[in-house]
Design a protein around this motif. Structure first.
Motif, PDB file in Angstrom:
ATOM      1  N   PRO A  96      13.261 -63.921  29.542  1.00 19.65           N
ATOM      2  CA  PRO A  96      14.194 -62.835  29.237  1.00 19.65           C
ATOM      3  C   PRO A  96      13.646 -61.894  28.163  1.00 19.65           C
ATOM      4  O   PRO A  96      13.888 -60.680  28.206  1.00 19.65           O
ATOM      5  N   ILE A 143      10.426 -61.152  27.560  1.00 19.37           N
ATOM      6  CA  ILE A 143       9.405 -60.284  28.159  1.00 19.37           C
ATOM      7  C   ILE A 143      10.054 -59.204  29.023  1.00 19.37           C
ATOM      8  O   ILE A 143       9.716 -58.021  28.923  1.00 19.37           O
ATOM      9  N   TRP A 144      10.991 -59.597  29.842  1.00 18.25           N
ATOM     10  CA  TRP A 144      11.650 -58.614  30.710  1.00 18.25           C
ATOM     11  C   TRP A 144      12.392 -57.550  29.889  1.00 18.25           C
ATOM     12  O   TRP A 144      12.414 -56.375  30.244  1.00 18.25           O
ATOM     13  N   THR A 145      12.972 -57.976  28.817  1.00 20.01           N
ATOM     14  CA  THR A 145      13.727 -57.019  28.013  1.00 20.01           C
ATOM     15  C   THR A 145      12.789 -56.094  27.236  1.00 20.01           C
ATOM     16  O   THR A 145      13.076 -54.909  27.054  1.00 20.01           O
ATOM     17  N   ARG A 170      10.022 -55.095  28.406  1.00 17.77           N
ATOM     18  CA  ARG A 170       9.629 -54.106  29.416  1.00 17.77           C
ATOM     19  C   ARG A 170      10.691 -53.025  29.556  1.00 17.77           C
ATOM     20  O   ARG A 170      10.391 -51.831  29.612  1.00 17.77           O
ATOM     21  N   ASP A 171      11.962 -53.463  29.619  1.00 22.32           N
ATOM     22  CA  ASP A 171      13.032 -52.475  29.734  1.00 22.32           C
ATOM     23  C   ASP A 171      13.019 -51.512  28.552  1.00 22.32           C
ATOM     24  O   ASP A 171      13.262 -50.310  28.706  1.00 22.32           O
ATOM     25  N   PHE A 197      14.670 -48.114  29.239  1.00 19.87           N
ATOM     26  CA  PHE A 197      15.976 -48.407  29.846  1.00 19.87           C
ATOM     27  C   PHE A 197      17.007 -48.881  28.835  1.00 19.87           C
ATOM     28  O   PHE A 197      18.184 -48.946  29.131  1.00 19.87           O
ATOM     29  N   LEU A 198      16.541 -49.280  27.678  1.00 15.01           N
ATOM     30  CA  LEU A 198      17.473 -49.655  26.603  1.00 15.01           C
ATOM     31  C   LEU A 198      16.722 -49.589  25.288  1.00 15.01           C
ATOM     32  O   LEU A 198      15.509 -49.410  25.253  1.00 15.01           O
ATOM     33  N   LEU A 235      19.892 -56.340  18.535  1.00 16.13           N
ATOM     34  CA  LEU A 235      19.815 -56.806  19.921  1.00 16.13           C
ATOM     35  C   LEU A 235      18.712 -57.854  20.067  1.00 16.13           C
ATOM     36  O   LEU A 235      18.859 -58.850  20.791  1.00 16.13           O
ATOM     37  N   LYS A 244      20.078 -61.144  18.864  1.00 15.65           N
ATOM     38  CA  LYS A 244      21.015 -61.677  19.860  1.00 15.65           C
ATOM     39  C   LYS A 244      20.263 -62.248  21.063  1.00 15.65           C
ATOM     40  O   LYS A 244      20.647 -63.305  21.611  1.00 15.65           O
ATOM     41  N   LEU A 245      19.224 -61.543  21.456  1.00 13.45           N
ATOM     42  CA  LEU A 245      18.452 -61.954  22.626  1.00 13.45           C
ATOM     43  C   LEU A 245      17.765 -63.296  22.385  1.00 13.45           C
ATOM     44  O   LEU A 245      17.863 -64.217  23.207  1.00 13.45           O
TER      45      LEU A 245
END
Lengths: 191, 191, 191, 191
Positions: C158, C160-162, C164-165, C170-171, C177, C180-181
């Motif tokens: 999660p 790594i994917w975030t 990337r976003d 994208f965010l 954050l 929290k992540l």
DNA sequence: GATGAATGAGCGTTCATTCAT
DNA sequence: GATGAATGAACGCTCATTCAT
């Protein structure tokens, strides 16, 4: 669809596509589709793409020769015959622009190499009115002394080029201009 | 092989193949092989096949225009200028038959569509001697009243066709015949 | 240009081009041009394109591992170490988006096949802090019973994917954050 | 070979080659050879290489979406729906490993850029069950407050990565582990 | 050491032709 | 007789790699 209709559809489609987009723009599948027949069907009527292209040319040439011969005033003076052919050619191509553009495409392609330009009005099994013109003109000393091909070029090159300009929309080749044009060509060969 | 030699080899190979076999008969690999270089090498000198074809044409056209302009007798009568251009064109192409055949192929191809026929002697950054001829001739009333394209066609179509006949070996366009030919063309446009 | 500068220029150019346009968008000549060196020069520093790509990856990986190891709180509880790594990774990639994108490109390419995903933080000659985490966590029964790769995936996928976003816009992965992540990731592995 | 078989052979060959060797390792000629068809044949079924790649992806995606939708317990609690999707995805890809690897290749390539990662379960003309999950979960306050993409990443990134590990043979993702994995993912997003 | 011109295998794609139906 | 799916040679073009300078 009758057999003859099929063949005519194929020829018309091929002519149109080649006239409008050149040989490149007319693949066998495009021709077939436009003609509403299967690809394989074309090969029933023509041995190959080459044969189709060559046969079509021959047919168009024959048609023009036949037309010019129909009322060729062979008994009249050379000058009159010259005008008959000159205006006849213009008339034919102005009314059959597709034929003109196809003929042009054909002449300027690997196919045209085999086909001498001055043979444009000749046909294997018909009298060659153009040779008649040259030979009578020379014998009667109404045209200048020059090789036949030069005579042919002077007589018809400007006409062909001007028809192209008309077909492409660069000028309007009406009856008056047509007359003037043939007159000019005549002036370049007459004594 | 020096850099310049390589480029010249490529151009010469491409010119020859296209002149002799048309655009179809000159694939990039054939050009490369004939030039004795790798396929990729061509792309160092020309961005694409299109660019090669167009650049070659431009170079040839420029060369002819430059030659014709070099000793153009602009102060002399229209008739003299007409002969200068006519014989100059013949002379150039007789001595550069490859250029002639390539130019012919170019004009009669999709490339030629963008290139009007009467622009044959024109160049973007040079005076257009042909337009000069037409305008002076019209103003001085030494040439007949007709659209410029028709004047152009009468003046040059027979010459171009006859050069082709010479290049293809159908006749021998020597100095005498050349003179006669241009004379005939002049007779078709003069008043 | 000094030898080291040259190498760095090459690496930076390659990284940037690959990160921004993928492996396809980074030919050797593009890399050379951007780096301001000759194409052949790259081959003085790297045996082949493959070697360049692989070496660059290794170097980036080493740099991250070194950073994470620098202040790794090995004496502190597993949870704290987990957060150290999680936030450290996020921090590193947020500030080095080029590295992130390059790493992503590398992992998802034929090169990545040889490279296990869970080796992302490992290096041949350095202690593997991730294995330490897993082994201590299991021994102390603070993380659930599961294979190491699953633990790794829950912990970092999660993140790594975030990242990337975030890198793709994208965010906005800010400090809150981010916290929290990592917290959420921890919740998925803790007992 | 029947028409449908031919298409399936092509798709299977392309999928396999791309899954195993990436897009680079699957040229049209390789695909054709593996499929036992001519190169040109592929172009009867797919307009271009791009179209082949995209169409294959669409078909696989649609198949998965349809499967997940088939018995989606939309009336049941969010948690239950979450497990339905999670285990459904695992189940599908475990039984269709080729689809999984192809999907991975697709997402991580220039093609994937147009395709947001969180659209993995969406289809243009079908309800998006994932958005439904996020919105209901947020409204009912059963999932934590976070952007949707982060929710998506926490929920599925570990699953996807673990499926890959299974497909590559690094672990055995059986029913028990699958359950535990989805449970862990749920724990990372639930309040 | 550094360069970049040269190379050619390999790419995606087209299309005249064949032949099983 | 009519069809169009199938074929594969040939096209224009790219690019990792080499090597003479």
């Amino acid at each position: 669809m009758a057999r003859q209709d099929k063949r005519e559809n194929i020829v018309l489609s091929a002519m149109t596509l080649i006239a409008e987009h050149g040989f490149h723009g007319a693949s066998m599948s495009m021709i077939a589709e436009k003609a509403g027949v299967g690809i394989g069907t074309i090969y029933r009527y023509f041995e190959s793409r080459d044969a189709l292209i060559r046969t079509m040319y021959k047919e168009k040439e024959d048609r023009l020769v036949t037309l010019l011969l129909a009322d060729y005033p062979i008994e009249r003076p050379v000058r009159e015959c010259f005008f008959h052919i000159g205006t006849g050619v213009i008339d034919y191509f102005i009314h059959n622009p597709l034929d003109f553009r196809y003929t042009e495409q054909f002449h300027n392609s690997p196919y045209g190499v085999e086909h001498r330009r001055n043979r444009i009005f000749a046909s294997a099994d018909k009298p060659d009115i153009f040779i008649d013109l040259y030979e009578r003109g020379t014998a009667q000393q109404v045209i200048r002394d020059m090789p036949m091909v030069v005579f042919f070029n002077l007589a018809f090159a400007p006409i062909i080029w001007t028809i192209r300009d008309h077909v492409l929309g660069f000028l309007n080749l009406d009856a008056l201009l047509s007359r003037k044009l043939v007159e000019s060509c005549w002036d370049s060969v007459k004594i």
